[in-house]
Design an enzyme around this catalytic site. Sequence first.
Site, PDB file in Angstrom:
ATOM      1  N   HIS A 372       6.295  15.867 -43.337  1.00  0.00           N
ATOM      2  CA  HIS A 372       5.841  14.962 -42.276  1.00  0.00           C
ATOM      3  C   HIS A 372       6.533  15.200 -40.949  1.00  0.00           C
ATOM      4  CE1 HIS A 372       3.390  12.126 -44.696  1.00  0.00           C
ATOM      5  NE2 HIS A 372       4.238  12.408 -45.667  1.00  0.00           N
ATOM      6  N   LYS A 563       5.164   1.652 -31.413  1.00  0.00           N
ATOM      7  CA  LYS A 563       5.529   2.581 -32.477  1.00  0.00           C
ATOM      8  C   LYS A 563       7.049   2.640 -32.528  1.00  0.00           C
ATOM      9  CE  LYS A 563       3.142   5.896 -30.579  1.00  0.00           C
ATOM     10  NZ  LYS A 563       2.357   6.490 -31.657  1.00  0.00           N
ATOM     11  N   ARG A 564       7.571   3.334 -33.529  1.00  0.00           N
ATOM     12  CA  ARG A 564       9.013   3.508 -33.609  1.00  0.00           C
ATOM     13  C   ARG A 564       9.541   4.151 -32.324  1.00  0.00           C
ATOM     14  NH1 ARG A 564      11.727   7.945 -35.699  1.00  0.00           N
ATOM     15  NH2 ARG A 564       9.726   8.735 -36.436  1.00  0.00           N
ATOM     16  N   LYS A 569       8.716  10.447 -28.755  1.00  0.00           N
ATOM     17  CA  LYS A 569       7.500   9.633 -28.612  1.00  0.00           C
ATOM     18  C   LYS A 569       7.301   9.178 -27.168  1.00  0.00           C
ATOM     19  CE  LYS A 569       7.597   8.140 -33.449  1.00  0.00           C
ATOM     20  NZ  LYS A 569       6.311   8.676 -33.926  1.00  0.00           N
ATOM     21  N   THR A 671      -0.544   8.034 -37.334  1.00  0.00           N
ATOM     22  CA  THR A 671      -1.650   7.255 -37.880  1.00  0.00           C
ATOM     23  C   THR A 671      -1.971   6.076 -36.981  1.00  0.00           C
ATOM     24  OG1 THR A 671      -0.090   6.063 -39.298  1.00  0.00           O
ATOM     25  CG2 THR A 671      -1.306   7.899 -40.286  1.00  0.00           C
ATOM     26  N   LYS A 675      -5.629   4.123 -36.064  1.00  0.00           N
ATOM     27  CA  LYS A 675      -5.878   2.680 -36.154  1.00  0.00           C
ATOM     28  C   LYS A 675      -6.458   2.148 -34.847  1.00  0.00           C
ATOM     29  CE  LYS A 675      -2.011   2.526 -39.314  1.00  0.00           C
ATOM     30  NZ  LYS A 675      -0.555   2.421 -39.392  1.00  0.00           N
TER      31      LYS A 675
END
Length: 826
Positions: A372, A563-564, A569, A671, A675
Amino acid sequence: MTSQNSGNRKSRLPEAPATRPAESLKQDILRHVLYSLGRDTERPDRQTVFRALALSLRDRLVEKWIASQRDIYSRSSKRVYYLSLEFLPGPFLRENLIALGLENEAREALTDMGFGLDDVADEEYEPGLGNGGLGRLASCYLDSMATLRLPAYGYGIHYAYGIFYQLIKEGRQVERADNWLRGGTHWEFERSHYVHPVRFYGQVREWVDEQGRLRHSLENATTVMAMACDMFIPGHKNDYVLNMRLWAAKTSREFEFSFFNTGDYIGAVEEKIRDENISMVLYPNDEAPEGKELRLKQQFFLVSATIQDIVRRFRKKGIAWDQLPRKNVIHLNETHPAVAIPELMRILVDEELLTWEEAWYICVRTFAYTNHTVLPEALEVWPEDLFRRLLPRHLQIIHEINRRFLHDVRRQFPNDPNILGRVSLVHEGESRWVRMSHLAIVGSFSVNGVSAHHSEILKESVFHDFYKIFPERFNNKTNGITPRRWLRQCNPTLAWLITEHIGPEWLTDLAQLKKLEPYVNSEGFHRAWMEVRLRNKHKLAEYIRDKNGITVMPESLFDVHVKRFHEYKRQLLNVLHVIALYNRIRSSPGSVTVPRTYIFGGKAAPGYYMAKHIIRLINSVAYTINTDPRVGDLLKVVFLQNYCVTLAERIIPATDLSEQISTAGMEASGTGNMKFALNGAITIGTHDGANIEIMEHVGNENLFLFGLLSHEVNEMRSQGYNPRLFYERDSELREVLDMIAGGFFSPSEPHLFRDVVESLLNHGDRYMVLADFRSYVYRQQDAANAFMDQAAWARMSMLNTSRMGFFSSDRAVDEYAKDIWGVSGV
């Protein structure tokens, strides 16, 4: 809320069986209120009613689970064991009601008792048994395995304290223990008869037995018991239920009786606490040696108990060991459970007395591994000294696996001596490390990435040497999400609108959403679609007002980044653009014509300083902007604390613009992007992870991609990336960074955020924030322009939803089942 209904107890608990489903459910609830919870059925409170409803549903689930298990046993089906250190299932109540087809019945039963289903559902504590996407994906896959009726089991750890509860205090992230079990859990069964010993430390004894075989055993080991706790995962309206088995640590004896004999009661208690600490908390901080040791303990605790459970189940068949791969497949969700490979080898060689060759033949045909991550620092390694002390026999087995593997590699690549060091399971050097990803690849028959882009990166760079050695093992399985939770459950009004037009089949065949496309140009459907979206935005606006005390305009563009928190990110890139917009409003209010509400959310690892510092920067920027009267409703910035599945279910249906802006080549898949798009949000993102495949399915014109490509990122780095050039050439960017460094957003601490700017200008800007800034700003303007034409925006929104059929977890799990596991539904 307390029930106001009156009447005597006989009328509430009739002896005659109920006939209507709602009435039957109501009577089951009341029986559990009285007999399971010991409360008065005349005056149950909301928490009691929730618990009784949960128990009533569990009754139905366990009946279906037993029938499902009988079916699997009678067919002697091949089984899938899905091992994950994380599961993030979210609240169970609504999910189980929908799967069992009892949502309307529950609503009617509760109404008759004086309660609302929404209020009762709010009483559920969410089990935070995962950190983010990895755990949520695992839970989506269990949902799909059940819906596809696969003979599957999920295995994890029963953490007493899950991912921490996040508070924001004076802009800072503050972590609080998340005691999700504080009200008890009413979904699970403790299986005290399924307890397995897990052994740590000790010394390896070697000897030759009477038949001349070299034998090994572990002596003077510390034993901790693993007790099974089962939670049931139902398929969607198919009467099929599988279980998620979570292991809880128990002391090997409830107390060490020798302590009592010497009067040392405190010593007995300390022994119990030390042993049970293994399953106490998700992801202890592994900066310190004690944290590293506990985390490796957790990983071995999970796999040892699980492998013993698999072996116990296999032995019932009474067939030869070489049939193990034909009847079972063990799937490793990331490298966290990779120590399962030497554990199975230990059982086969040390306990079952198979030869090494026989055991390895079985082992390598039993395991499959999903990777991952492409971040080198996220490829798990363990200090060899720690491994030797904690798991001495397993280190010996790993060394033997490595010796034989390197012997084969040397023969295969005689002209490339350096390849041995690159692929070795143990990193040699001043310090020696066990490479868990290498172990997972060598010990598995399948290695897959989770998006097409990610899988190519694995083959071309991250695991290129292994791809040359085992080209047949590498494959791709693009991630997916369950439409039951991530559309039907979280966005019921939109789900109803869809069902009204194309029928309910999309719930188990998401490709059916394609049938929405003929309605895209229908004025009535267009109007209904936008009404649903606006209603969802009003609900989120109310939540923001209640929780944050900030009033936002539902008609504004809801730009969401949840998100985290991690530097790759790039929440930082987003907030730089927010500041740029703020400066435009201050200097020329008419230049910003689209009101925006920026919504941030997410947790940073407790030991991750820069991620936590960026959270503080965002909150400081939010305070400055939200209190500036010159801005008004043109710009609002909100940070919603404690992002979790429950909060995601509120945010996602209300999102207009979905931020998926990781540095190209660093996000394996994502993911969250799926969503949001499934619920009609438009993506602004980089050419990274599954963003690329989403673009291929929804159309380049229906999202906003920007920034460097992954090969351009690599080229820029190799040529000597200089972030200061972007700072010097871009006056708007320069103004933003100077404001942060100069204390504009922290006037009482002028130097507070200087290190954020230093990381960009003087420490390499590893994640290319400055290189992508201008491209991001341009695409943000494109998004604003598109939002001004609500008809065009609505069309983009509808096309995103209608073209997301590929990204169902049902499709992904079906591919795993057919291409990797070799199993079919029962």
